[in-house]
Design an enzyme around this catalytic site. Structure first.
Site, PDB file in Angstrom:
ATOM      1  N   GLY A   1     -51.820   7.720  -8.045  1.00  0.00           N
ATOM      2  CA  GLY A   1     -53.061   6.976  -8.284  1.00  0.00           C
ATOM      3  C   GLY A   1     -54.042   7.831  -9.074  1.00  0.00           C
TER       4      GLY A   1
ATOM      5  N   ARG B   1     -46.652   5.902 -10.725  1.00  0.00           N
ATOM      6  CA  ARG B   1     -45.924   6.292  -9.506  1.00  0.00           C
ATOM      7  C   ARG B   1     -44.447   6.150  -9.869  1.00  0.00           C
ATOM      8  NH1 ARG B   1     -49.835   6.498  -5.552  1.00  0.00           N
ATOM      9  NH2 ARG B   1     -51.541   4.998  -5.696  1.00  0.00           N
TER      10      ARG B   1
ATOM     11  N   ASP C   1     -50.300  13.909  -2.688  1.00  0.00           N
ATOM     12  CA  ASP C   1     -49.237  14.618  -1.960  1.00  0.00           C
ATOM     13  C   ASP C   1     -47.829  14.242  -2.424  1.00  0.00           C
ATOM     14  OD1 ASP C   1     -49.586  12.115  -0.864  1.00  0.00           O
ATOM     15  OD2 ASP C   1     -49.630  12.791   1.221  1.00  0.00           O
TER      16      ASP C   1
ATOM     17  N   THR D   1     -56.629  13.325  -6.050  1.00  0.00           N
ATOM     18  CA  THR D   1     -56.574  12.037  -5.351  1.00  0.00           C
ATOM     19  C   THR D   1     -57.935  11.751  -4.735  1.00  0.00           C
ATOM     20  OG1 THR D   1     -55.715  10.865  -3.396  1.00  0.00           O
ATOM     21  CG2 THR D   1     -55.577  13.244  -3.326  1.00  0.00           C
TER      22      THR D   1
ATOM     23  N   ASP E   1     -58.261  10.331  -1.981  1.00  0.00           N
ATOM     24  CA  ASP E   1     -58.097  10.242  -0.523  1.00  0.00           C
ATOM     25  C   ASP E   1     -58.500  11.504   0.252  1.00  0.00           C
ATOM     26  OD1 ASP E   1     -57.083   7.759  -1.089  1.00  0.00           O
ATOM     27  OD2 ASP E   1     -54.983   8.272  -0.724  1.00  0.00           O
TER      28      ASP E   1
ATOM     29  N   ASP F   1     -56.677  13.797   1.310  1.00  0.00           N
ATOM     30  CA  ASP F   1     -55.754  13.922   2.453  1.00  0.00           C
ATOM     31  C   ASP F   1     -54.699  14.999   2.226  1.00  0.00           C
ATOM     32  OD1 ASP F   1     -54.471  12.638   0.389  1.00  0.00           O
ATOM     33  OD2 ASP F   1     -53.428  11.192   1.648  1.00  0.00           O
TER      34      ASP F   1
ATOM     35  N   ARG G   1     -55.414   4.933   2.303  1.00  0.00           N
ATOM     36  CA  ARG G   1     -54.060   4.723   2.816  1.00  0.00           C
ATOM     37  C   ARG G   1     -53.953   5.153   4.284  1.00  0.00           C
ATOM     38  NH1 ARG G   1     -49.512   4.217  -0.966  1.00  0.00           N
ATOM     39  NH2 ARG G   1     -50.715   5.419  -2.411  1.00  0.00           N
TER      40      ARG G   1
HETATM   41  O1  F6P Z   1     -53.846   7.348  -3.107  1.00  0.00           O
HETATM   42  C1  F6P Z   1     -54.926   6.746  -3.731  1.00  0.00           C
HETATM   43  C2  F6P Z   1     -55.015   5.279  -3.364  1.00  0.00           C
HETATM   44  O2  F6P Z   1     -56.127   4.743  -4.034  1.00  0.00           O
HETATM   45  C3  F6P Z   1     -55.075   4.971  -1.872  1.00  0.00           C
HETATM   46  O3  F6P Z   1     -56.339   5.165  -1.309  1.00  0.00           O
HETATM   47  C4  F6P Z   1     -54.637   3.530  -1.874  1.00  0.00           C
HETATM   48  O4  F6P Z   1     -54.089   3.159  -0.640  1.00  0.00           O
HETATM   49  C5  F6P Z   1     -53.589   3.513  -2.955  1.00  0.00           C
HETATM   50  O5  F6P Z   1     -53.875   4.587  -3.816  1.00  0.00           O
HETATM   51  C6  F6P Z   1     -53.532   2.233  -3.736  1.00  0.00           C
HETATM   52  O6  F6P Z   1     -52.496   2.359  -4.654  1.00  0.00           O
HETATM   53  P1  F6P Z   1     -52.209   1.336  -5.830  1.00  0.00           P
HETATM   54  O7  F6P Z   1     -53.277   1.502  -6.840  1.00  0.00           O
HETATM   55  O8  F6P Z   1     -50.875   1.770  -6.336  1.00  0.00           O
HETATM   56  O9  F6P Z   1     -52.238  -0.006  -5.200  1.00  0.00           O
END
Ligand code: F6P
Length: 334
Positions: free
Chosen positions: A23, A84, A115, A138, A140, A142, A184
């Site tokens: 992301g 991804r 991660d 990120t 997050d 995390d 997440r």
């Molecule tokens: O890891 C970053 C993040 O924004 C999370 O907070 C969220 O759950 C996820 O990516 C959403 O991913 P996508 O944009 O692939 O739906």
């Protein structure tokens, strides 16, 4: 602000590559700029890989000049684009990527991502021997071993801008609002946002709770006039739908809560000054560590100092939410 590392340079680097993966997060652009400028100004060529590992495995990369990263420090998203890449879980595919790096004369790789992306970086360097350094990118926050990740501060501030507006309506109508933030499996964004907006309650995936009991105590607080802010911050959690389930329970207790899912607006926008400085310092340090012979590490921040964390630890360990902060938020809101 941050203490930068002073290292002896033991490795000669001719060319490195940089990619952003997973992301996107606001601050990836200042990180790319930092990598490009710090490397080029020390005589190292830099190749920008497009679309993360998806681009790497097909050799989609171009040599960057210092001028290619002009005017991006203030921009959200990532100049190099991101993806991804499930295919990168396959060792055969990682081997192809290593071959492409060797063929292009690249003797170091910088991976900016979360991660999952940093786990891929660990496996790539373990299997190929190509030096790899990761940067935590990120929203997050995390990632094990670093106090801060690139993009977290901007995401928190973006969420707050929205919540401050929602609060106007919450107060005018004396109505409860459930605001869902990203993260997440982790509640770091929710914790920080919850404290900073004075939330009535913060719901994070790390803390077990019973939906009915939680809603009952909320409704009760309101009957007793204790719930003043009208804002409940909910971390999205691993399964979608929690915020709507909470809203339904609250309706059964006689409330008529509004629901706002902040979603991807938290991932975009101009990076804050704090994220720009963090990204610049981590990027410059990544080049230092590569030149000093390091590999298979993430460069992070611990107690205002640049630190290194083995990528294996990043892959295997988690970063807990700070429960003290969650308790403090509840203490302060009453
Ligand atoms: O890891 C970053 C993040 O924004 C999370 O907070 C969220 O759950 C996820 O990516 C959403 O991913 P996508 O944009 O692939 O739906």
């Amino acid at each position: 602000m941050y203490q930068l590392p002073q290292l002896e340079h033991t490795r000669t680097l001719n060319a490195i590559a940089v990619l952003t993966s997973g992301g996107d997060s606001p601050g990836m652009n200042p990180a790319i700029r930092g990598i490009v400028r710090a490397a080029i100004n020390q005589g190292i060529k830099v190749f920008g890989v497009n679309r993360g590992y998806s681009g790497l495995i097909i050799g989609d990369m171009v040599e960057l000049a210092a001028s290619d990263v002009t005017n991006i420090i203030q921009r959200g998203g990532t100049l190099l684009k991101s993806d991804r890449c499930d295919a990168f879980r396959d060792p055969v595919v990682r081997n192809q990527a290593a071959e492409i790096l060797r063929k292009n004369g690249i003797d170091g790789l910088v991976v900016i991502g979360g991660d999952g992306s940093l786990s891929g970086a660990h496996l790539l360097t373990q299997e190929s021997g190509i030096p790899v350094v990761g940067l935590p990118g990120t929203i997050d926050n995390d990632i094990y071993g670093t106090d801060d990740t690139i993009g977290f501060d901007t995401a928190v501030n973006t969420a707050l801008e929205g919540i401050d507006k929602i609060r106007d309506t919450a107060v005018s109508h004396e109505r409860l609002f459930l605001v869902e933030v990203m993260g997440r499996n982790s509640g770091h964004i929710a914790t920080q946002v919850g404290i900073a907006c004075g939330a009535e309650m913060i719901v994070v995936p790390e803390t077990e709770f019973k939906l009915e009991a939680l809603c009952f105590s909320l409704a009760n607080n309101r009957h007793e006039g204790k719930g003043s802010s009208g804002i409940i911050v909910v971390a999205e959690g691993p399964r979608p739908g929690l915020t709507y389930r909470l809203a339904q329970q609250l309706e059964e207790q006689g409330e008529s809560p509004g629901v706002c899912i902040l979603g991807h607006i938290q991932r975009g926008g101009t990076p804050t000054g704090r994220d720009r400085v963090l990204a610049s310092c981590l990027a410059t340090s990544a080049i230092e560590y590569l030149k000093a012979g390091y590999s298979d590490i993430m460069v992070g921040i611990s107690e205002s100092r640049i630190c290194t964390v083995p990528l294996r630890d990043v892959m295997e360990r988690t970063k807990p939410v700070n429960e003290q902060l969650l308790d403090m938020a509840m203490l302060l809101h009453k």
